[in-house]
Design a protein around this motif. Structure first.
Motif, PDB file in Angstrom:
ATOM      1  N   PHE A 142     -11.938  -4.749  -7.590  1.00  0.00           N
ATOM      2  CA  PHE A 142     -11.289  -3.736  -6.764  1.00  0.00           C
ATOM      3  C   PHE A 142     -10.153  -4.393  -5.980  1.00  0.00           C
ATOM      4  N   LYS A 143      -9.270  -3.544  -5.464  1.00  0.00           N
ATOM      5  CA  LYS A 143      -8.189  -3.982  -4.584  1.00  0.00           C
ATOM      6  C   LYS A 143      -8.424  -3.398  -3.199  1.00  0.00           C
ATOM      7  N   ILE A 144      -8.250  -4.240  -2.175  1.00  0.00           N
ATOM      8  CA  ILE A 144      -8.416  -3.799  -0.787  1.00  0.00           C
ATOM      9  C   ILE A 144      -7.156  -4.182  -0.025  1.00  0.00           C
ATOM     10  N   GLY A 145      -6.666  -3.264   0.785  1.00  0.00           N
ATOM     11  CA  GLY A 145      -5.522  -3.551   1.638  1.00  0.00           C
ATOM     12  C   GLY A 145      -4.239  -2.978   1.071  1.00  0.00           C
ATOM     13  N   ASP A 146      -3.553  -2.198   1.882  1.00  0.00           N
ATOM     14  CA  ASP A 146      -2.286  -1.628   1.450  1.00  0.00           C
ATOM     15  C   ASP A 146      -1.194  -2.681   1.361  1.00  0.00           C
ATOM     16  N   VAL A 147      -1.251  -3.701   2.187  1.00  0.00           N
ATOM     17  CA  VAL A 147      -0.245  -4.762   2.194  1.00  0.00           C
ATOM     18  C   VAL A 147      -0.767  -6.010   1.491  1.00  0.00           C
ATOM     19  N   GLY A 148      -1.955  -6.443   1.869  1.00  0.00           N
ATOM     20  CA  GLY A 148      -2.496  -7.679   1.318  1.00  0.00           C
ATOM     21  C   GLY A 148      -2.906  -7.586  -0.135  1.00  0.00           C
ATOM     22  N   GLN A 149      -3.379  -6.409  -0.581  1.00  0.00           N
ATOM     23  CA  GLN A 149      -3.828  -6.225  -1.961  1.00  0.00           C
ATOM     24  C   GLN A 149      -4.814  -7.319  -2.368  1.00  0.00           C
TER      25      GLN A 149
END
Length: 652
Positions: free
Chosen positions: A314-321
């Motif tokens: 999964f990907k978490i964070g709108d900026v950090g990804q």
């Protein structure tokens, strides 16, 4: 509200206009595109299935199809360069076709008005290809453009080039006939330059002209017959491309192609597999997790070599990804538990999650409860064992601690070394740890309750010794205990922050010197120094760092209760604490399982049962497969009972 409705209407109108508009590919530089023989046969079959039309209409449609398929399809065939004269003739022919098509549309318009339907075929009239400056105005900024200059400009806007020095753009020419311009985008420091030169640039610039004829689409030809890396993906959205580049991959944009190739070229510096720092064991695996996600998952797979072991990303964070992975056994783990873990992770909305401690706070049930509700460990063997029991492990890229859910109070008190030792040894360690658990937060409070309210519980000689040592101490017992506890917390924190080997030295020397100096200065009594030291040692015996922290905080609460109410306050505090622990849950599992509520137990809770008695998985997990091993795990015992000699002995 009016502005919102207007924006919605405009977006709706743009989608309708875009649906009925045809956006042909642009002119190529130095080559033309042709259709393959298979496509010609397919087009002829489609034409034969249609209703018969007039000869003039069929000729117009045929010219229209030839222009579209030969000039604007994205299939590449071996051709020579087009001269300037041929290009001008082609442009003149396109102009004539446009004029004739316009006249035909005018005639068809009347027929459409009268009949309500258009009878001249399924294809829409061709539009003249856009120039580069026109394409920049009509291009969707979220998608890749066939124009190389438009893509390059978009990359400059996304990354703030040329001010941003972390990203490199390498322009080159693909060695085919005719040559095609392209550029590669990668990040300095996260990408392996040797891999880019050897597996990306060199094949495309030198080895791509080995085949005399380019068969199929140019992008597919480059992916399947030129590049020699192990992972290649095609993307038409900049969001996907930027995500890959930010993670160390290389993006390749090719002139005339509305998709980009994202090639795996990760190669950043990282720490290798090392021994666990905070969870050392004498007997057991000496490997610990690192900061690389794939390395951590591979360490677990080395212990659990099963095809049922599943890893989801999964990907978490709108900026950090940030990349997050969950690992579980498909045929063992509870479906609802896996879905709940994925639901909580996917629902996180934040800029970035850079540590597993932050992720733990996002997914735990009760953040304000003092007890840790997620287990954090840096040992691959412990994670593998928990997965085999039916739990779910959560990995975060860039962090050496793996989260395991659900967890209980007994999991926090257990150590992986308990399972590697014989049952009696492991049982002794667990009993010592249970005793240390209560001493870590009750000892100072019980001391104050006895000294202030229940002096009759102390033997007379010891009571006289304590009273004699406290004659010159100017502070009451409560202030004396608080001073020593705060001083010891300062020494512990200073020892952790001092760099290198000086940390442990300062902790030991500081405690000895300050304790001795405080006694000689008549600030504290000697018996209190002993009590604080024993309390600190008991706290260090707890395997879980988070549980240690919770006991350090609860200790001050019991100091206050013992000072105010004596044993009544201590009992009241234990009652409230047990109530909080019993009502707490970790991903739907009661925190005091299998004790409260009482469920079926494998016997491996307080006492360590033999390994051949681990027949069932924990009942509170409700796993798909309850059996961990057969009832008779030691097959050799059963075989010996079947031997003829043993049967004769039994009969005798």
């Amino acid at each position: 509200m009016v502005k919102l409705i207007a924006v919605m209407i405009m977006n709706w109108w743009k989608k309708i206009v875009k649906t009925f508009q045809y956006s042909p590919n642009m002119d190529r530089e130095g080559f033309v595109l042709k259709e393959t023989p298979e496509e010609k046969e397919k087009i002829q079959e489609q034409k034969s299935d249609k209703e018969p039309k007039d000869n003039s209409e069929q000729e117009s449609i045929r010219d229209h199809d030839e222009k579209k398929e030969s000039g604007y399809r994205s299939r590449l065939r071996k051709t020579g360069r087009v001269s300037r004269q041929e290009r001008s003739e082609q442009e003149g022919q396109r102009g004539k076709t446009k004029v004739s098509q316009g006249e035909k549309n005018a005639d068809n318009k009347e027929e459409t008005d009268s009949n309500g339907k258009q009878e001249h075929g399924d294809r829409r009239p061709l539009k003249k290809p856009l120039r580069v400056y026109e394409a920049q105005e009509h291009q969707n900024p979220d998608r890749v453009s066939p124009y190389l200059e438009v893509n390059k400009k978009r990359i400059f806007e996304i990354y703030g080039l040329p001010e941003n020095k972390d990203f490199i753009i390498r322009e080159f020419t693909i060695a085919i006939n005719p040559p095609v311009r392209a550029f590669a985008l990668f990040m300095e420091g996260l990408s392996d330059k040797a891999a880019i030169n050897q597996y990306v640039l060199q094949p495309m610039m030198l080895f791509s002209n080995f085949h005399e004829e380019v068969d199929g689409y140019l992008l597919d030809y480059i992916e399947k017959r030129v590049l020699i890396t192990n992972q290649i993906n095609q993307h038409d959205k900049f969001e996907k491309i930027v995500g890959g580049v930010n993670y160390g991959s290389t993006a390749i944009f090719i002139e005339g192609c509305d998709r980009a190739l994202v090639v795996e070229t990760k190669g950043w510096e990282h720490r290798g597999v090392d021994t666990p720092t905070n969870e050392p064991v004498i007997r057991g695996s000496q490997e610990g997790f690192g900061e690389t996600l794939r390395t951590n998952t591979a360490l677990v797979r080395k212990h659990v070599r099963s095809s049922q072991l599943t890893t989801e990303m999964f990907k978490i964070g709108d900026v950090g990804q940030n990349d997050v992975a969950i690992m579980y056994l498909r045929d063992v783990a509870n479906e609802k538990l896996v879905e709940e873990v994925k639901r909580r992770i996917k629902s996180i909305k934040t800029a970035a999650v850079i540590d597993s401690g932050i992720l733990e706070q996002f997914i735990e049930d009760h953040p304000w409860n003092i007890a840790p509700q997620v287990m954090a460990t840096e040992r691959p063997d412990r994670v593998a064992y928990m997965i085999l029991r039916g739990k779910v492990a959560i990995f975060l890229d860039g962090n050496p601690y793996v989260l395991v859910v659900p967890t209980t109070m007994f999991d926090q008190l257990h150590s992986q070394e308990d399972y590697y030792l014989r049952p009696l040894y492991g049982t002794m360690l667990r009993l010592i740890r249970a005793f240390a658990f209560y001493m870590a937060f009750l000892t100072p409070g019980v001391y104050l309750a006895i000294v202030l309210f229940h002096k009759e519980m102390i033997p007379t000689e010891l009571l006289l010794a304590i009273s004699g040592n406290r004659e010159r101490v100017p502070f009451p017992s409560f202030v004396e205990v608080v001073i020593m506890e705060v001083s010891f917390e300062l020494i512990r924190e200073a020892g952790l922050r001092v760099p290198g080997i000086l940390g442990s030295t300062i902790g030991i020397v500081g405690a000895l010197i300050l304790g001795q100096a405080a006694v000689q200065a008549n600030l504290v009594s000697p018996i209190l120094v002993i009590i604080v030291a024993v309390t600190a040692l008991a706290g260090f015996a707890i395997p879980s760092y988070s549980l240690q922290f919770s006991l350090r905080i609860v200790r001050f609460v019991y100091i206050l209760l013992g000072t105010l109410l004596g044993f009544v306050g201590i009992v009241f505090g234990l009652f409230v604490q047990m109530h909080m622990m019993a009502s707490l849950k970790s991903f739907g599992v009661p925190y005091l399982s299998p004790m409260a509520p009482a469920t079926k137990t494998t016997g491996d809770v307080v006492f360590r049962v033999p390994v051949f008695s681990w027949e069932k998985r924990p009942d509170y997990l409700n796993t798909r497969e309850e059996e961990f091993q057969p009832n008779v795990a030691r097959g050799w015992v059963k075989e010996e009972t079947k031997k003829p000699g043993n049967q004769k002995k039994k009969s005798q």
